[in-house]
Motif scaffolding. Structure first.
Motif, PDB file in Angstrom:
ATOM      1  N   ASN A   6       0.907  -1.228   0.009  1.00 30.64           N
ATOM      2  CA  ASN A   6       0.084   0.160   0.050  1.00 30.64           C
ATOM      3  C   ASN A   6       0.850   1.245  -0.109  1.00 30.64           C
ATOM      4  O   ASN A   6       0.486   2.296  -0.889  1.00 30.64           O
ATOM      5  CB  ASN A   6      -0.813  -0.102   1.165  1.00 30.64           C
ATOM      6  N   TYR A   7       1.856   1.331   0.704  1.00 26.66           N
ATOM      7  CA  TYR A   7       2.609   2.459   0.850  1.00 26.66           C
ATOM      8  C   TYR A   7       3.496   2.541  -0.337  1.00 26.66           C
ATOM      9  O   TYR A   7       3.687   3.891  -0.972  1.00 26.66           O
ATOM     10  CB  TYR A   7       3.812   2.289   2.087  1.00 26.66           C
ATOM     11  N   GLU A   8       3.861   1.752  -1.134  1.00 29.51           N
ATOM     12  CA  GLU A   8       4.568   1.684  -2.508  1.00 29.51           C
ATOM     13  C   GLU A   8       3.741   2.224  -3.572  1.00 29.51           C
ATOM     14  O   GLU A   8       3.817   3.128  -4.219  1.00 29.51           O
ATOM     15  CB  GLU A   8       5.167   0.299  -2.966  1.00 29.51           C
ATOM     16  N   LYS A   9       2.468   1.798  -3.519  1.00 23.00           N
ATOM     17  CA  LYS A   9       1.184   2.290  -4.111  1.00 23.00           C
ATOM     18  C   LYS A   9       1.047   3.751  -4.201  1.00 23.00           C
ATOM     19  O   LYS A   9       0.850   4.621  -5.185  1.00 23.00           O
ATOM     20  CB  LYS A   9       0.001   1.609  -4.158  1.00 23.00           C
ATOM     21  N   PHE A  10       0.969   4.120  -2.745  1.00 17.50           N
ATOM     22  CA  PHE A  10       0.697   5.502  -2.296  1.00 17.50           C
ATOM     23  C   PHE A  10       2.005   6.373  -2.820  1.00 17.50           C
ATOM     24  O   PHE A  10       1.668   7.555  -3.393  1.00 17.50           O
ATOM     25  CB  PHE A  10       0.770   5.623  -0.610  1.00 17.50           C
ATOM     26  N   ARG A  11       3.186   5.887  -2.599  1.00 18.08           N
ATOM     27  CA  ARG A  11       4.356   6.502  -3.383  1.00 18.08           C
ATOM     28  C   ARG A  11       4.363   6.974  -4.737  1.00 18.08           C
ATOM     29  O   ARG A  11       4.437   8.117  -5.189  1.00 18.08           O
ATOM     30  CB  ARG A  11       5.654   6.324  -2.922  1.00 18.08           C
ATOM     31  N   GLU A  12       3.828   6.118  -5.531  1.00 22.85           N
ATOM     32  CA  GLU A  12       3.653   6.065  -6.872  1.00 22.85           C
ATOM     33  C   GLU A  12       2.796   7.019  -7.192  1.00 22.85           C
ATOM     34  O   GLU A  12       2.892   7.989  -8.081  1.00 22.85           O
ATOM     35  CB  GLU A  12       3.296   4.712  -7.659  1.00 22.85           C
ATOM     36  N   LYS A  13       1.529   6.842  -6.733  1.00 21.95           N
ATOM     37  CA  LYS A  13       0.377   7.821  -7.075  1.00 21.95           C
ATOM     38  C   LYS A  13       0.754   9.287  -6.551  1.00 21.95           C
ATOM     39  O   LYS A  13       0.510  10.278  -7.250  1.00 21.95           O
ATOM     40  CB  LYS A  13      -0.866   7.436  -6.274  1.00 21.95           C
ATOM     41  N   LEU A  14       1.408   9.503  -5.351  1.00 27.00           N
ATOM     42  CA  LEU A  14       1.794  10.710  -4.850  1.00 27.00           C
ATOM     43  C   LEU A  14       2.686  11.401  -5.857  1.00 27.00           C
ATOM     44  O   LEU A  14       2.487  12.607  -6.148  1.00 27.00           O
ATOM     45  CB  LEU A  14       2.286  10.810  -3.643  1.00 27.00           C
ATOM     46  N   TRP A  15       3.776  10.812  -6.581  1.00 29.63           N
ATOM     47  CA  TRP A  15       4.569  11.457  -7.415  1.00 29.63           C
ATOM     48  C   TRP A  15       3.847  11.731  -8.597  1.00 29.63           C
ATOM     49  O   TRP A  15       4.143  12.837  -9.327  1.00 29.63           O
ATOM     50  CB  TRP A  15       5.818  10.420  -7.684  1.00 29.63           C
TER      51      TRP A  15
END
Length: 103
Positions: free
Chosen positions: A82-91
């Motif tokens: 979830n955190y990795e997906k969050f980082r991708e979407k945040l960027w």
């Protein structure tokens, strides 16, 4: 073009908020030796697996780690994804926002 970016921006924001619990870091699996010369591990059959959660320390910036039990590994892996997906979407959100501000 701006409308499409704005729509994608709103879509990403919504998805980001729905990801659930987040954990930055990784899980490490280790097999260890105990040092007893009569133990099976002295002959190559190590003890384990033992699990560790490695995560960035906010204050020092260094990686810290803690031992975790096997029963939390599955949940923690989900939180890390979830955190990795969050980082991708945040960027992607940041990139869209920069583009929208340009023109």
């Amino acid at each position: 073009m701006v409308v499409r970016k704005m729509s994608r921006y709103e879509e990403l924001k919504e998805k980001t908020y729905k990801l659930g619990e987040l954990s930055p870091g990784s899980i490490q699996e280790r097999w260890l030796t105990c040092g007893n010369p009569d133990c099976k591990c002295a002959k190559g059959e190590k003890h384990g697996p033992y699990y560790y959660f490695a995560y960035p320390d906010r204050e020092s910036g260094k990686t810290k780690q803690v031992s975790i039990s096997e029963d939390v590994v599955s949940n923690l892996k989900s939180r890390i994804r979830n955190y990795e997906k969050f980082r991708e979407k945040l960027w992607e959100l940041v990139e869209i926002e920069v583009e929208m501000r340009k023109g």
